[in-house]
Write an enzyme that holds these catalytic residues in place. Structure first.
Site, mmCIF file in Angstrom:
data_model
loop_
_atom_site.group_PDB
_atom_site.id
_atom_site.type_symbol
_atom_site.label_atom_id
_atom_site.label_comp_id
_atom_site.label_asym_id
_atom_site.label_seq_id
_atom_site.Cartn_x
_atom_site.Cartn_y
_atom_site.Cartn_z
ATOM 1 N N CYS A 114 17.852 4.765 2.055
ATOM 2 C CA CYS A 114 17.530 2.751 1.685
ATOM 3 C C CYS A 114 18.202 2.424 0.590
ATOM 4 O O CYS A 114 18.216 1.504 -0.200
ATOM 5 C CB CYS A 114 16.149 2.577 0.930
ATOM 6 S SG CYS A 114 14.478 3.054 2.145
ATOM 7 N N HIS A 250 15.461 -2.958 -3.996
ATOM 8 C CA HIS A 250 15.180 -2.629 -2.578
ATOM 9 C C HIS A 250 13.797 -2.831 -2.075
ATOM 10 O O HIS A 250 13.074 -2.771 -2.970
ATOM 11 C CB HIS A 250 15.627 -1.115 -2.899
ATOM 12 C CG HIS A 250 14.827 -0.343 -1.181
ATOM 13 N ND1 HIS A 250 14.794 -1.402 0.169
ATOM 14 C CD2 HIS A 250 14.302 0.448 -1.138
ATOM 15 C CE1 HIS A 250 14.279 -0.413 1.156
ATOM 16 N NE2 HIS A 250 13.940 0.431 0.184
ATOM 17 N N ASN A 280 9.505 -2.924 4.541
ATOM 18 C CA ASN A 280 11.285 -2.040 4.066
ATOM 19 C C ASN A 280 11.621 -2.162 5.113
ATOM 20 O O ASN A 280 11.299 -1.769 6.233
ATOM 21 C CB ASN A 280 10.592 -0.423 3.333
ATOM 22 C CG ASN A 280 11.238 0.024 3.190
ATOM 23 O OD1 ASN A 280 13.037 -0.071 3.189
ATOM 24 N ND2 ASN A 280 11.054 1.441 2.324
HETATM 25 O O1 UT7 Z 1 11.756 3.578 0.393
HETATM 26 C C1 UT7 Z 1 12.867 4.552 0.341
HETATM 27 C C2 UT7 Z 1 11.692 4.814 -0.236
HETATM 28 N N1 UT7 Z 1 10.414 5.402 -0.321
HETATM 29 C C3 UT7 Z 1 9.255 4.150 -0.848
HETATM 30 O O2 UT7 Z 1 9.400 4.161 -2.348
HETATM 31 C C4 UT7 Z 1 7.931 4.320 -0.858
HETATM 32 C C5 UT7 Z 1 6.807 5.305 -2.201
HETATM 33 N N2 UT7 Z 1 5.862 5.813 -2.284
HETATM 34 C C6 UT7 Z 1 4.947 4.631 -1.700
HETATM 35 O O3 UT7 Z 1 5.428 3.569 -1.400
HETATM 36 C C7 UT7 Z 1 3.403 4.879 -1.279
HETATM 37 O O4 UT7 Z 1 3.004 5.920 -1.823
HETATM 38 C C8 UT7 Z 1 2.330 4.612 0.092
HETATM 39 C C9 UT7 Z 1 2.570 3.141 -0.390
HETATM 40 C C10 UT7 Z 1 3.809 5.250 0.230
HETATM 41 C C11 UT7 Z 1 1.798 5.575 -0.453
HETATM 42 O O5 UT7 Z 1 0.887 4.546 -1.389
HETATM 43 P P1 UT7 Z 1 0.047 6.210 -2.234
HETATM 44 O O6 UT7 Z 1 -1.279 5.290 -3.138
HETATM 45 O O7 UT7 Z 1 1.112 6.938 -3.267
HETATM 46 O O8 UT7 Z 1 -1.411 6.259 -1.907
HETATM 47 P P2 UT7 Z 1 -1.201 7.794 -1.224
HETATM 48 O O9 UT7 Z 1 0.121 8.609 -0.541
HETATM 49 O O10 UT7 Z 1 -1.498 9.059 -2.782
HETATM 50 O O11 UT7 Z 1 -2.956 8.341 -0.822
HETATM 51 C C12 UT7 Z 1 -3.774 7.515 -0.797
HETATM 52 C C13 UT7 Z 1 -5.060 7.805 0.418
HETATM 53 C C14 UT7 Z 1 -4.797 9.099 0.891
HETATM 54 O O12 UT7 Z 1 -6.416 9.477 1.015
HETATM 55 P P3 UT7 Z 1 -6.749 10.415 0.283
HETATM 56 O O13 UT7 Z 1 -6.669 11.063 0.086
HETATM 57 O O14 UT7 Z 1 -7.143 9.595 -0.762
HETATM 58 O O15 UT7 Z 1 -8.419 9.672 0.924
HETATM 59 C C15 UT7 Z 1 -4.579 8.390 2.355
HETATM 60 O O16 UT7 Z 1 -3.907 9.188 3.469
HETATM 61 O O17 UT7 Z 1 -5.290 6.951 1.181
HETATM 62 C C16 UT7 Z 1 -4.411 6.866 2.912
HETATM 63 N N3 UT7 Z 1 -3.071 6.204 3.113
HETATM 64 C C17 UT7 Z 1 -3.872 5.306 4.082
HETATM 65 N N4 UT7 Z 1 -5.286 4.561 4.138
HETATM 66 C C18 UT7 Z 1 -5.406 3.571 4.810
HETATM 67 C C19 UT7 Z 1 -2.332 7.194 3.236
HETATM 68 N N5 UT7 Z 1 -2.169 5.497 4.392
HETATM 69 C C20 UT7 Z 1 -2.750 5.252 4.249
HETATM 70 C C21 UT7 Z 1 -3.114 3.917 5.104
HETATM 71 N N6 UT7 Z 1 -4.043 3.463 5.668
HETATM 72 N N7 UT7 Z 1 -1.562 3.192 5.647
#
Ligand code: UT7
Length: 323
Positions: A114, A250, A280
């Site tokens: 990225c 980005h 993204n």
């Molecule tokens: O471009 C390259 C660089 N990439 C990035 O910069 C991405 C950086 N990361 C992010 O943007 C975020 O971490 C995400 C959008 C990927 C995830 O958001 P988050 O607020 O960090 O969520 P999390 O991974 O901590 O997950 C929170 C909850 C989890 O459930 P539990 O364990 O709390 O029950 C996940 O299983 O959300 C759940 N979850 C989802 N729920 C519904 C993860 N993906 C999804 C989904 N739909 N698609």
């Protein structure tokens, strides 16, 4: 004589097919509200079968050349930032050169995921500054949908396909009116490879593999490292964040962008954001957003523009330029 690399044209291209959050909710256990609230994404474009990264790159490049008033034959350097090349070799840049009918100059790909477009822009700027190359096409192009695991809700909802291109032209500093790439800052910390990677490759598995990410760890690293890159690039250029007209980040996550804006006291109305409609698109996201800002009249000739990126590697970086 100092040579400046001036952006004389930009162009972008998105595949026709759109995948909405509701479409994704039929494929994995997710929903529109979660995706919008956690990322800001509403929909993304997906390349159709047989539509290759080089095809997207060429459409973007043709538009950039038209804006610059340049013929493909004038181009003596092509740098394509991509993680999703058409083939293992030759480079996508070589394919683009042939399909465009560009001049026989240097052509190569850059792989910094990225952050790829910032690495590519910085590289092309140095080739031009050296005086060895005159007219460059710098392209960010991805068919990221091809390396997604469509059963992994934590990653498949985040990415999309697309391409954006710049024409960079060498000008003597006295003729550049202050325009061009001013400076850039590039970093990589390979010890964090397991935070964001693809679980396959030519040498390891002889397969392409799928994206794997520890999203919340990447999220935490992103705000810190992007802010560091911006602070360094701004200080190096001898300007202040208040001087910046437009911030073209980005487009990984709206919350990351807002976090950086808050940390560095930028203004929300300086941000050019395309995340809602594109998701993204990895190396393509910065030139796609830049083109959106130019096309709707926000980014004008002479404006001071800041770009930044962060991705697998981990890699991160920023660049400052006068449009
Ligand atoms: O471009 C390259 C660089 N990439 C990035 O910069 C991405 C950086 N990361 C992010 O943007 C975020 O971490 C995400 C959008 C990927 C995830 O958001 P988050 O607020 O960090 O969520 P999390 O991974 O901590 O997950 C929170 C909850 C989890 O459930 P539990 O364990 O709390 O029950 C996940 O299983 O959300 C759940 N979850 C989802 N729920 C519904 C993860 N993906 C999804 C989904 N739909 N698609």
């Amino acid at each position: 004589m100092t040579r400046r690399a001036v952006i004389t044209g930009c162009g972008s291209f998105l595949p026709e097919k759109i995948l909405t959050n509701d479409d994704l909710a039929k494929m994995v256990d997710t929903n529109d509200a979660w995706i919008r609230e956690r990322t800001g994404i509403k929909e993304r474009h997906i390349a159709s079968e047989g539509e290759l990264t080089s095809d997207l790159a060429i459409e973007a490049a043709k538009k950039a050349l038209a804006v610059a008033g340049r013929d493909a034959a004038d181009i003596d350097l092509i740098v394509v930032a991509t993680t999703t090349p058409d083939l293992t070799f030759p480079s996508t840049a070589a394919v683009v050169q042939a399909k465009l009918g560009a001049g026989v100059g240097a052509a190569f790909d850059i792989q910094a995921v990225c952050t790829g477009f910032i690495y590519a822009l910085s590289t092309a700027e140095k080739f031009i500054a050296s005086g060895q190359h005159q007219n460059a096409l710098v392209i960010g192009a991805e068919t990221f949908s091809r390396i997604l695991d469509w059963e992994d809700r934590a990653t498949c909802v985040l990415f999309g396909d697309g391409a954006g291109a710049f024409v960079l032209e060498g000008r003597d500093e006295k003729d550049a009116d202050g325009r061009g790439v001013m400076n850039s800052y590039l970093r990589c910390d390979g010890t964090m490879v397991d935070l964001l990677y693809v679980d396959g490759g030519v040498s390891s598995t002889q397969s392409t593999g799928h994206v794997r990410m520890q999203g919340n760890r990447v999220f935490r690293e992103a705000i810190t490292r992007i802010s560091e890159a911006i602070e360094c690039v701004v200080a190096d250029a001898g300007v202040h964040v208040d001087d910046i007209d437009w911030f073209v980040p980005h487009q990984a996550n709206e919350r990351i962008i807002k976090g950086v804006v808050k940390k560095l006291s930028l203004r929300e109305n300086q941000v050019v954001s395309t995340i809602a409609g594109q998701g993204n698109t990895s190396a393509a996201s910065i030139p796609l957003a830049w083109c959106a800002g130019v096309d709707d009249g926000r980014i004008k000739k002479g404006d001071l523009v800041l770009i930044e990126g962060m991705g697998g590697g981990l890699t991160w970086g920023a660049a400052l330029m006068r449009a």
